[in-house]
Design a protein around this motif. Structure first.
Motif, PDB file in Angstrom:
ATOM      1  N   MET A  27       0.829  -1.215   0.000  1.00  0.00           N
ATOM      2  CA  MET A  27       0.000   0.000   0.000  1.00  0.00           C
ATOM      3  C   MET A  27       0.862   1.262   0.000  1.00  0.00           C
ATOM      4  N   LEU A  28       2.055   1.191   0.544  1.00  0.00           N
ATOM      5  CA  LEU A  28       2.961   2.338   0.523  1.00  0.00           C
ATOM      6  C   LEU A  28       3.688   2.422  -0.817  1.00  0.00           C
ATOM      7  N   VAL A  29       4.088   1.278  -1.344  1.00  0.00           N
ATOM      8  CA  VAL A  29       4.760   1.238  -2.643  1.00  0.00           C
ATOM      9  C   VAL A  29       3.818   1.785  -3.719  1.00  0.00           C
ATOM     10  N   GLU A  30       2.542   1.423  -3.647  1.00  0.00           N
ATOM     11  CA  GLU A  30       1.552   1.916  -4.608  1.00  0.00           C
ATOM     12  C   GLU A  30       1.391   3.434  -4.537  1.00  0.00           C
ATOM     13  N   ARG A  31       1.727   4.010  -3.405  1.00  0.00           N
ATOM     14  CA  ARG A  31       1.623   5.464  -3.221  1.00  0.00           C
ATOM     15  C   ARG A  31       2.939   6.180  -3.510  1.00  0.00           C
ATOM     16  N   GLY A  32       3.904   5.453  -4.065  1.00  0.00           N
ATOM     17  CA  GLY A  32       5.133   6.090  -4.525  1.00  0.00           C
ATOM     18  C   GLY A  32       6.366   5.856  -3.691  1.00  0.00           C
ATOM     19  N   LEU A  33       6.297   4.994  -2.669  1.00  0.00           N
ATOM     20  CA  LEU A  33       7.497   4.673  -1.897  1.00  0.00           C
ATOM     21  C   LEU A  33       8.556   4.160  -2.869  1.00  0.00           C
ATOM     22  N   GLN A  34       9.742   4.730  -2.807  1.00  0.00           N
ATOM     23  CA  GLN A  34      10.770   4.423  -3.799  1.00  0.00           C
ATOM     24  C   GLN A  34      11.760   3.364  -3.335  1.00  0.00           C
ATOM     25  N   ALA A  35      11.998   3.289  -2.026  1.00  0.00           N
ATOM     26  CA  ALA A  35      12.991   2.339  -1.527  1.00  0.00           C
ATOM     27  C   ALA A  35      12.678   1.944  -0.094  1.00  0.00           C
ATOM     28  N   MET A  36      13.146   0.759   0.269  1.00  0.00           N
ATOM     29  CA  MET A  36      13.045   0.256   1.635  1.00  0.00           C
ATOM     30  C   MET A  36      14.396  -0.319   2.013  1.00  0.00           C
ATOM     31  N   ILE A  37      14.725  -0.212   3.296  1.00  0.00           N
ATOM     32  CA  ILE A  37      15.972  -0.759   3.829  1.00  0.00           C
ATOM     33  C   ILE A  37      15.616  -1.650   5.011  1.00  0.00           C
ATOM     34  N   GLY A  38      16.131  -2.851   5.033  1.00  0.00           N
ATOM     35  CA  GLY A  38      15.870  -3.754   6.144  1.00  0.00           C
ATOM     36  C   GLY A  38      16.784  -4.954   6.063  1.00  0.00           C
ATOM     37  N   LYS A  39      16.315  -6.046   6.633  1.00  0.00           N
ATOM     38  CA  LYS A  39      17.050  -7.306   6.516  1.00  0.00           C
ATOM     39  C   LYS A  39      16.039  -8.404   6.226  1.00  0.00           C
ATOM     40  N   VAL A  89      21.785  -4.005  -2.751  1.00  0.00           N
ATOM     41  CA  VAL A  89      20.501  -4.122  -3.425  1.00  0.00           C
ATOM     42  C   VAL A  89      20.080  -5.580  -3.323  1.00  0.00           C
ATOM     43  N   VAL A  90      18.945  -5.823  -2.683  1.00  0.00           N
ATOM     44  CA  VAL A  90      18.427  -7.185  -2.540  1.00  0.00           C
ATOM     45  C   VAL A  90      17.410  -7.475  -3.634  1.00  0.00           C
ATOM     46  N   ASN A  91      16.436  -6.582  -3.800  1.00  0.00           N
ATOM     47  CA  ASN A  91      15.421  -6.736  -4.845  1.00  0.00           C
ATOM     48  C   ASN A  91      15.456  -5.522  -5.743  1.00  0.00           C
ATOM     49  N   ASP A  92      15.687  -5.763  -7.035  1.00  0.00           N
ATOM     50  CA  ASP A  92      15.727  -4.654  -7.988  1.00  0.00           C
ATOM     51  C   ASP A  92      14.410  -4.564  -8.758  1.00  0.00           C
ATOM     52  N   LEU A  93      14.319  -3.614  -9.666  1.00  0.00           N
ATOM     53  CA  LEU A  93      13.094  -3.407 -10.441  1.00  0.00           C
ATOM     54  C   LEU A  93      12.907  -4.431 -11.556  1.00  0.00           C
ATOM     55  N   HIS A  94      13.888  -5.285 -11.741  1.00  0.00           N
ATOM     56  CA  HIS A  94      13.860  -6.246 -12.837  1.00  0.00           C
ATOM     57  C   HIS A  94      13.474  -7.647 -12.367  1.00  0.00           C
ATOM     58  N   GLY A  95      13.123  -7.780 -11.097  1.00  0.00           N
ATOM     59  CA  GLY A  95      12.685  -9.064 -10.558  1.00  0.00           C
ATOM     60  C   GLY A  95      13.775  -9.904  -9.937  1.00  0.00           C
ATOM     61  N   ALA A  96      15.002  -9.415  -9.929  1.00  0.00           N
ATOM     62  CA  ALA A  96      16.091 -10.187  -9.327  1.00  0.00           C
ATOM     63  C   ALA A  96      15.998 -10.124  -7.803  1.00  0.00           C
ATOM     64  N   ASP A  97      16.403 -11.198  -7.164  1.00  0.00           N
ATOM     65  CA  ASP A  97      16.371 -11.311  -5.707  1.00  0.00           C
ATOM     66  C   ASP A  97      17.715 -11.884  -5.259  1.00  0.00           C
ATOM     67  N   LEU A  98      18.490 -11.091  -4.545  1.00  0.00           N
ATOM     68  CA  LEU A  98      19.823 -11.505  -4.104  1.00  0.00           C
ATOM     69  C   LEU A  98      19.778 -12.771  -3.256  1.00  0.00           C
ATOM     70  N   GLY A 119       7.969   0.473  -9.168  1.00  0.00           N
ATOM     71  CA  GLY A 119       9.297   1.073  -9.202  1.00  0.00           C
ATOM     72  C   GLY A 119       9.935   1.339  -7.850  1.00  0.00           C
ATOM     73  N   CYS A 120       9.966   0.314  -7.008  1.00  0.00           N
ATOM     74  CA  CYS A 120      10.575   0.434  -5.677  1.00  0.00           C
ATOM     75  C   CYS A 120      11.693  -0.600  -5.561  1.00  0.00           C
ATOM     76  N   VAL A 121      12.757  -0.243  -4.874  1.00  0.00           N
ATOM     77  CA  VAL A 121      13.890  -1.135  -4.678  1.00  0.00           C
ATOM     78  C   VAL A 121      14.037  -1.431  -3.186  1.00  0.00           C
ATOM     79  N   TYR A 122      14.527  -2.633  -2.879  1.00  0.00           N
ATOM     80  CA  TYR A 122      14.742  -3.030  -1.484  1.00  0.00           C
ATOM     81  C   TYR A 122      16.233  -3.229  -1.256  1.00  0.00           C
ATOM     82  N   PHE A 123      16.748  -2.500  -0.271  1.00  0.00           N
ATOM     83  CA  PHE A 123      18.151  -2.588   0.122  1.00  0.00           C
ATOM     84  C   PHE A 123      18.270  -3.415   1.396  1.00  0.00           C
ATOM     85  N   GLY A 124      19.300  -4.218   1.481  1.00  0.00           N
ATOM     86  CA  GLY A 124      19.603  -4.942   2.703  1.00  0.00           C
ATOM     87  C   GLY A 124      20.717  -4.234   3.449  1.00  0.00           C
ATOM     88  N   ALA A 125      20.472  -3.977   4.734  1.00  0.00           N
ATOM     89  CA  ALA A 125      21.518  -3.442   5.608  1.00  0.00           C
ATOM     90  C   ALA A 125      22.108  -4.627   6.361  1.00  0.00           C
TER      91      ALA A 125
END
Length: 181
Positions: A88-100, A161-170, A115-121
């Motif tokens: 619901m946040l990504v649909e509203r324009g959230l561009q990135a998330m950071i977590g584990k 980068v864990v999840n990119d916009l192209h469907g890849a998952d680290l 168009g959101c990317v997920y970063f791993g810290a």
């Protein structure tokens, strides 16, 4: 090679799962209790406490700051705890998330579509990551204590980068690249 990136991101489509990055700019903290309140606000047609368009959320519940410090230890929380709320946040324009940790398929599909990317810290480095935070201010839900929403300014915050916009998952692609046939 590690890329230095400013938030909000200029070109999230240029990122690939496995890229090492140093993030600088503004992020908002939010864990599951804050996300539940975001969902209630959205359902009630109310404004969220910050504009999610182009924003980055860091799943973290920092410890209290020691005297003379901006923030206490600030390591990543398991992102899947917020999977029910993230789309619901990504649909509203959230561009990135950071977590584990991994994200579920609904979150990954929403990220690809919107168009959101997920970063791993890196977990276990909470004290070191806090050194990358140059300012911290509670902006909502102060009653939640460590889970209050904060606006952080980060400088050279290390992530992958864990999840990119192209469907890849680290988490899938990384180990697969080392498997023997």
């Amino acid at each position: 090679m590690t890329a230095s990136l400013r938030l909000p991101l200029d070109d999230p489509a240029g990122l690939r799962a496995g890229d090492s990055v140093l993030l600088s700019g503004t992020v908002y903290t939010a864990r599951d209790a804050a996300h539940a309140r975001f969902a209630a606000a959205i359902e009630a047609g109310e404004d969220l406490p910050f504009d999610v368009e182009g924003a980055t959320i860091y799943f973290v519940g920092p410890t209290p700051a020691r005297p003379g410090h901006v923030i206490g230890a600030a390591g990543p929380t398991t992102a899947s705890r917020c999977d029910a709320y993230s789309p619901m946040l990504v649909e509203r324009g959230l561009q990135a998330m950071i977590g584990k940790g991994r994200r579920n398929e609904a979150v990954k599909e929403s990220m690809r579509t919107h168009g959101c990317v997920y970063f791993g810290a890196i977990e276990g480095t909470a004290a070191l990551l806090s050194r990358c935070i140059t300012s911290a201010e509670v902006v909502a839900y102060e009653d939640l204590g460590a889970e209050a929403v904060r606006r952080l300014t980060i400088e050279d915050f290390p992530a992958l980068v864990v999840n990119d916009l192209h469907g890849a998952d680290l988490y899938d692609d990384g180990p697969a690249s080392y498997r023997r046939a």
